[in-house]
Design a protein around this motif. Structure first.
Motif, short mmCIF file in Angstrom:
data_model
loop_
_atom_site.label_atom_id
_atom_site.label_comp_id
_atom_site.label_asym_id
_atom_site.label_seq_id
_atom_site.Cartn_x
_atom_site.Cartn_y
_atom_site.Cartn_z
N VAL B 175 -9.84 -18.34 -62.96
CA VAL B 175 -11.05 -18.04 -62.20
C VAL B 175 -10.79 -17.72 -60.72
O VAL B 175 -11.47 -16.85 -60.17
CB VAL B 175 -12.13 -19.14 -62.40
N PRO B 176 -9.78 -18.32 -60.05
CA PRO B 176 -9.55 -17.93 -58.64
C PRO B 176 -9.12 -16.48 -58.48
O PRO B 176 -9.22 -15.93 -57.39
CB PRO B 176 -8.42 -18.87 -58.18
N LEU B 177 -8.65 -15.85 -59.56
CA LEU B 177 -8.22 -14.46 -59.46
C LEU B 177 -9.36 -13.56 -58.98
O LEU B 177 -9.13 -12.58 -58.27
CB LEU B 177 -7.70 -13.96 -60.81
N SER B 178 -10.59 -13.91 -59.37
CA SER B 178 -11.73 -13.11 -58.91
C SER B 178 -11.76 -13.11 -57.39
O SER B 178 -11.98 -12.07 -56.75
CB SER B 178 -13.05 -13.71 -59.41
N GLY B 179 -11.52 -14.29 -56.80
CA GLY B 179 -11.50 -14.37 -55.34
C GLY B 179 -10.40 -13.53 -54.75
O GLY B 179 -10.60 -12.86 -53.73
N VAL B 180 -9.25 -13.54 -55.38
CA VAL B 180 -8.13 -12.74 -54.87
C VAL B 180 -8.47 -11.25 -54.96
O VAL B 180 -8.25 -10.49 -54.03
CB VAL B 180 -6.84 -13.06 -55.66
N MET B 181 -9.06 -10.86 -56.12
CA MET B 181 -9.43 -9.45 -56.29
C MET B 181 -10.36 -8.99 -55.17
O MET B 181 -10.23 -7.89 -54.65
CB MET B 181 -10.16 -9.25 -57.64
N LEU B 182 -11.30 -9.89 -54.80
CA LEU B 182 -12.30 -9.50 -53.81
C LEU B 182 -11.66 -9.18 -52.45
O LEU B 182 -12.28 -8.55 -51.61
CB LEU B 182 -13.33 -10.62 -53.65
N LEU B 183 -10.44 -9.64 -52.26
CA LEU B 183 -9.78 -9.37 -50.98
C LEU B 183 -9.19 -7.96 -50.93
O LEU B 183 -8.77 -7.49 -49.87
CB LEU B 183 -8.66 -10.40 -50.73
N ARG B 184 -9.15 -7.28 -52.08
CA ARG B 184 -8.49 -6.00 -52.13
C ARG B 184 -9.04 -5.00 -51.11
O ARG B 184 -8.30 -4.25 -50.50
CB ARG B 184 -8.60 -5.44 -53.56
N ASP B 185 -10.35 -5.02 -50.91
CA ASP B 185 -10.93 -4.02 -50.02
C ASP B 185 -10.90 -4.41 -48.54
O ASP B 185 -11.57 -3.80 -47.73
CB ASP B 185 -12.36 -3.68 -50.46
N LEU B 186 -10.09 -5.40 -48.23
CA LEU B 186 -9.90 -5.71 -46.81
C LEU B 186 -9.33 -4.52 -46.06
O LEU B 186 -9.54 -4.36 -44.87
CB LEU B 186 -8.96 -6.90 -46.66
N GLY B 187 -8.57 -3.69 -46.77
CA GLY B 187 -8.00 -2.52 -46.11
C GLY B 187 -7.45 -1.57 -47.14
O GLY B 187 -7.26 -1.94 -48.30
N PRO B 188 -7.18 -0.34 -46.69
CA PRO B 188 -6.57 0.62 -47.61
C PRO B 188 -5.13 0.25 -47.88
O PRO B 188 -4.54 -0.54 -47.15
CB PRO B 188 -6.66 1.93 -46.84
N LEU B 189 -4.53 0.82 -48.93
CA LEU B 189 -3.11 0.61 -49.17
C LEU B 189 -2.31 1.40 -48.14
O LEU B 189 -2.77 2.44 -47.65
CB LEU B 189 -2.75 1.05 -50.58
N PRO B 190 -1.12 0.91 -47.79
CA PRO B 190 -0.36 1.57 -46.72
C PRO B 190 -0.02 3.02 -47.05
O PRO B 190 -0.09 3.88 -46.17
CB PRO B 190 0.90 0.73 -46.60
N GLY B 191 0.29 3.31 -48.30
CA GLY B 191 0.69 4.66 -48.64
C GLY B 191 1.83 5.12 -47.74
O GLY B 191 2.75 4.36 -47.47
N THR B 192 1.73 6.34 -47.23
CA THR B 192 2.78 6.82 -46.33
C THR B 192 2.24 6.93 -44.90
O THR B 192 2.84 7.58 -44.05
CB THR B 192 3.28 8.20 -46.77
N SER B 193 1.10 6.29 -44.64
CA SER B 193 0.46 6.51 -43.34
C SER B 193 1.34 6.08 -42.17
O SER B 193 1.23 6.63 -41.09
CB SER B 193 -0.89 5.80 -43.29
N LEU B 194 2.23 5.08 -42.38
CA LEU B 194 3.08 4.66 -41.28
C LEU B 194 4.16 5.70 -40.97
O LEU B 194 4.84 5.60 -39.96
CB LEU B 194 3.73 3.30 -41.60
N ARG B 195 4.32 6.68 -41.86
CA ARG B 195 5.37 7.68 -41.65
C ARG B 195 4.87 8.88 -40.87
O ARG B 195 5.66 9.73 -40.47
CB ARG B 195 5.90 8.18 -43.01
N HIS B 196 3.56 9.03 -40.73
CA HIS B 196 3.04 10.23 -40.10
C HIS B 196 2.32 9.91 -38.80
O HIS B 196 1.68 8.88 -38.66
CB HIS B 196 2.05 10.92 -41.06
N THR B 197 2.44 10.84 -37.88
CA THR B 197 1.69 10.74 -36.64
C THR B 197 0.93 12.05 -36.48
O THR B 197 1.00 12.94 -37.33
CB THR B 197 2.61 10.54 -35.43
N LEU B 198 0.19 12.18 -35.39
CA LEU B 198 -0.57 13.40 -35.14
C LEU B 198 0.32 14.58 -34.80
O LEU B 198 -0.12 15.72 -34.79
CB LEU B 198 -1.55 13.17 -33.99
#
Lengths: 543, 352
Positions: B175-198
């Motif tokens: 049952v605590p897994l539901s709570g963990v799942m709810l945290l997913r939308d705290l932020g987007p996944l990193p993807g490659t965003s740290l590799r790119h700049t403007l």
């Protein structure tokens, strides 16, 4: 029971008594008061350190609630139009501008902000010193190990509550600290980037961290801390206070003054003393002038950036760690940041777990209510001083730039000094402290056996000079010899009663080794025995 | 207050005696606990005049506290919030903060001082001993509790009905897994965003201070210029996120002084552009030493040699500052020839 009789009595009783009766009928307060109202509290200056913590925590809550009435935990960009002229027209987050509002436009707002921040520094300092008091006097021993952990958790949570608190104004200095935290989180293998993105709602700095830190700072952490603190106090009441050895004091009693009235007046009064002193400090000593630093920009920084003191140890670890990075299979292990992050936890864990290690070494299962004088536990004291040394070297390392600029030293030299002393410092501190403790134990032994040096030199008829020693009173003799000394453990017989060889476990060997390091020959000075005392006093006769 | 002032009959005859002679009461065991020492009277216990004086001191402290509170209210009303005064040796301070703090401090401190003085001089200071009781329960109680527990467990049949037990633990564990799942939308996944700049091919280098595109001749030898990519304005919503990655340091070296071959290739007439974000934990590097071409991060003192590919020469940073390849466009403005080839800022697991 006749109700008439009851009513009659009630009619006569003064108002206070009637209220108490009413409450007792519903809450049973009398049985609680019976055991606690005249509860005995021993008196020693070091026992007030915990009170400093309790009171500064209360002050933080009081002033913090006030600050929430004015602070806006939002990172929306606004243009500043308040009364601090140099920043007018600047873009800044609402968090920063509302902090300016508190500081310049709310009357008394600056005072409350400064009391809040000063109390936080004093709270953490108080907890640190209180923890050391408990450590060096052995007050963490059975039955108080759990309360030691409660206190330790309060210290650690206090650090993070402080950190999330001073990050809220979103000023240039605290933003730099948040960036550092983000960099440290990124260094964690596998999960680092994910935790960072979830904490900041995406890339740093994002638009979320002030609001998130806010609920952590004002609700989550203080809520847990309040619970721990109540538990801490309940256990202090339940275990009853420790006391130092002395005439009339034993493991079976507690000697001091009753809660009502003396302790209540002293402790209650002390709350006002602490509050008064902090208010006066806040009146005359500026703290965290965020208007001088300006709003946070990730591409700007000021020199001499320092965290609040309790984070200085972590800051130091990060500063003097060499920049090790290992690249393999498309991944980076950022040891240069990750090792300090781990060390931060390990150093703290070392002091938290110490009570359990010591009780394992001694194998002692009895309760301890008489405090040790630090000298009478030389190895523990030496370990504690070594731990403090590690902590202090970290603090020095965290301020290496300020030390370099203030004392005209090379920053590289300061950093190298700290790198070496991170290892050498605790070893030196351990050895020196142990020597000092053993020396003091010897002096106590001499004092018991030969009396106090009076400083009087007497010339005997035949010309010999002797120094007059005054024998100690029984009170003093008892105080100096009341401590328990452990025997070093030995590996028991290696064959059992049937002559079968028993396997000696590695953990047992380690325990025996440690026990000898604690209590073996040369690691503690045997306290004088009654026989030794009698022999010497009868031999010398009367001076 | 000298002892002559105390009426003779109040003087405790025993008091001096206790200190003079050293006697060991217990001949058999001189180290034995002699018990609580006799109570020593304070001057207030034996001289009513001294007690009266204490009473007056306490009352005075409480009175001062009342006056200070009045002073607080008066200050709050009377002192304008923008008035500044000079206080030696602190300097110029806010008059209101100074007055409110000191009056509040005095009001609180005097209550405390009064209470403590009262406790120390007038309340009984006779030490009392309380018994301690063992914390662990007696063997009978212990046996009773264990028996009760076993009885309860037996009645619930948790030991016998394994199916219930296993499924209950399973349900509680999941049952605590539901709570963990709810945290997913705290932020987007990193993807490659740290590799790119403007930064991208053709983006002009804009001076951070003047907001004008830079020409090679604007960059003097020995100067340090901060730049941002064209089109990034402070009022933009994502400005903070973008500048946190795109911030640039520009300096001009004598091309002969550039020791690193790639650095020379990526420069323009000795002008080199490096990320301003420290590769240690992300502080903006701001201190430049003209003579040596070293830059120092003021946060943790990582030092980089800009004439040698910005390699780390001291401090906790783990790798060199990323360099931006620059050139000049047709109109003579400095431009980027692409994005950074490696992620800027602190290292992370996926950096590689």
């Amino acid at each position: 029971m006749s109700t008439n009789e009851n009513n009659e009595r009630r009619g006569k009783a003064p108002a206070g008594e009637r209220v108490a009766d009413w409450a007792d009928g519903r809450l049973g307060i009398y049985s609680l008061a019976k055991s606690n109202m005249r509860k005995i509290f021993p008196d020693h200056w070091s026992f007030m350190l915990g009170e400093v913590c309790l009171y500064s925590f209360l002050i933080i809550i009081l002033t913090g609630v006030y600050l929430t009435l004015f602070f806006h935990p939002s990172m929306n960009e606004v243009e500043y139009h308040g009364s601090y002229v140099p920043l007018q027209g600047q873009l800044m987050s609402e968090a920063f501008s509302s902090t300016l509002h508190i500081s310049f436009d709310v009357r008394g707002g600056l005072l409350i902000r400064q009391i809040h921040h000063w109390s936080a520094l004093i709270f953490l300092a108080g907890m640190f010193v209180h923890m050391m008091r408990v450590f060096f006097t052995g007050a963490f021993r059975k039955p108080r190990e759990i309360n030691w952990l409660f206190g330790f958790l309060l210290f650690v949570l206090g650090m993070f509550t402080g950190f999330t608190g001073y990050s809220l104004p979103d000023d240039l200095l605290s933003g730099t600290g948040v960036r550092f935290t983000e960099g440290a989180i990124l260094s964690m293998p596998i999960v680092g980037t994910y935790i960072s993105f979830f904490l900041f709602g995406g890339e740093f700095p994002g638009h979320d961290f002030v609001a998130r830190f806010y609920s952590i700072h004002i609700l989550l952490l203080p809520g847990i801390m309040l619970g721990l603190m109540v538990g801490h106090l309940i256990l202090v009441f339940y275990h009853k206070h420790t006391q130092f050895a002395g005439p009339g004091k034993s493991e079976k009693n507690v000697v001091g003054m009753p809660l009502l009235p003396v302790y209540m007046a002293k402790a209650g009064g002390f709350f006002f003393l602490v509050f008064g002193v902090i208010a006066a400090i806040a009146a005359v000593t500026q703290i965290n002038p965020i208007w001088a630093m300006g709003p946070y920009r990730p591409d700007q920084v000021s020199t001499g950036a320092q965290p609040d003191w309790y984070m200085g140890f972590a800051e130091g670890l990060v500063r003097y760690m060499p920049g090790w990075e290992i690249n393999f299979w498309g991944h980076t292990l950022v040891l240069g940041v990750f090792i300090p992050l781990m060390l931060f936890g390990l150093v703290l864990a070392a002091i938290a777990l110490y009570p359990f290690i010591e009780s394992w070494v001694t194998g002692d299962k009895s309760e301890h209510h008489i405090l040790d004088r630090p000298r009478n536990a030389p190895t523990r004291t030496a370990f504690g001083v070594a731990w403090v040394t590690v902590y202090m070297v970290g603090l020095v390392g965290g301020g290496n730039d300020l030390i370099a600029t203030h004392f005209n030293l090379s920053i590289n030299d300061v950093t190298w000094f700290v790198r070496i002393f991170f290892f050498a410092g605790p070893v030196i501190a351990f050895l020196v402290t142990k020597r000092i403790c053993l020396g003091l134990q010897r002096r106590d032994r001499d004092k018991v056996l030969h009396g106090r040096e009076t400083g009087i030199i007497k010339r005997l008829p035949h010309g010999e000079f002797i120094e007059v020693h005054e024998p100690l009173s029984q009170e003093q003799l008892h105080t100096l010899t009341a401590h328990h000394q452990y025997e070093p453990a030995e590996i028991g017989p290696t064959v059992d009663e049937n002559g079968v060889e028993r396997k000696v476990k590695g953990s047992e060997k380690l325990r025996v080794k440690l026990s000898n390091a604690y209590y073996g020959e040369d690691n503690q000075i045997p306290k004088p025995t009654v026989d030794e005392y009698k022999e010497i006093t009868s031999g010398h006769g009367h001076h | 207050m000298s002892s002559q002032d105390i009426p003779e009959e109040n003087l405790p005859a025993e008091q001096d005696h206790a200190h003079a002679a050293v006697t060991v009461a217990d001949e058999k065991n001189p180290f034995a606990d002699p018990g609580l020492p006799p109570h020593e009277h304070r001057i207030q216990d034996i001289d009513e005049r001294a007690a009266k004086r204490s009473e007056r001191v306490v009352a005075l402290l409480f009175t001062v506290s009342m006056l200070a509170t009045v002073g607080f209210i008066v200050s709050y009303v009377a002192i304008p919030h923008d008035k500044s005064i000079f206080v030696f040796p602190i300097g110029h301070v806010s008059a209101l903060n100074f007055a409110l703090g000191l009056t509040l401090g005095t009001a609180l401190f005097c209550i405390g001082a009064g209470a403590v003085h009262w406790a120390r001089t007038l309340m009984s200071d006779v030490e009392v001993a309380d018994e301690r009781h063992a914390i662990a329960a007696s063997p009978e109680v212990r046996a009773q509790v264990h028996a009760d527990f076993k009885q309860g467990a037996k009645e619930s049949a948790i030991g016998r009905r394994g199916l219930i037990r296993t499924t209950m633990f399973g349900a509680l564990a999941l049952v605590p897994l539901s709570g963990v799942m709810l945290l997913r939308d705290l932020g987007p996944l990193p993807g490659t965003s740290l590799r790119h700049t403007l930064w991208a091919k053709g983006k002009l280098l804009v001076n951070m201070n003047t907001n004008q595109p830079l020409r090679p001749e604007d960059v003097a030898v020995g100067s340090l210029t901060f730049a941002k990519p064209e089109g990034l304005e402070e009022a933009q919503e994502d400005f903070q996120n973008e500048i946190a990655k795109a911030a640039l340091m520009i300096i001009r070296l004598q091309p002969d002084n550039i020791k690193d071959k790639r650095e020379l290739e990526w420069s323009h007439q000795g002008i080199v552009a490096f990320s301003k974000i420290c590769t240690h934990v992300g502080c903006p590097i701001s201190l430049y030493e003209q003579q040596t071409h070293h830059v120092l991060c003021p946060c943790h003192q990582s030092t980089f040699d800009l004439s040698d590919g910005a390699r780390v020469i001291f401090g906790p940073a783990g790798h060199a500052l990323p360099q931006l390849r620059i050139g000049v466009n047709d109109e003579g403005y400095l431009q980027a020839l692409g994005d950074f080839e490696e992620p800027v800022g602190p290292a992370f697991w996926e950096r590689g």
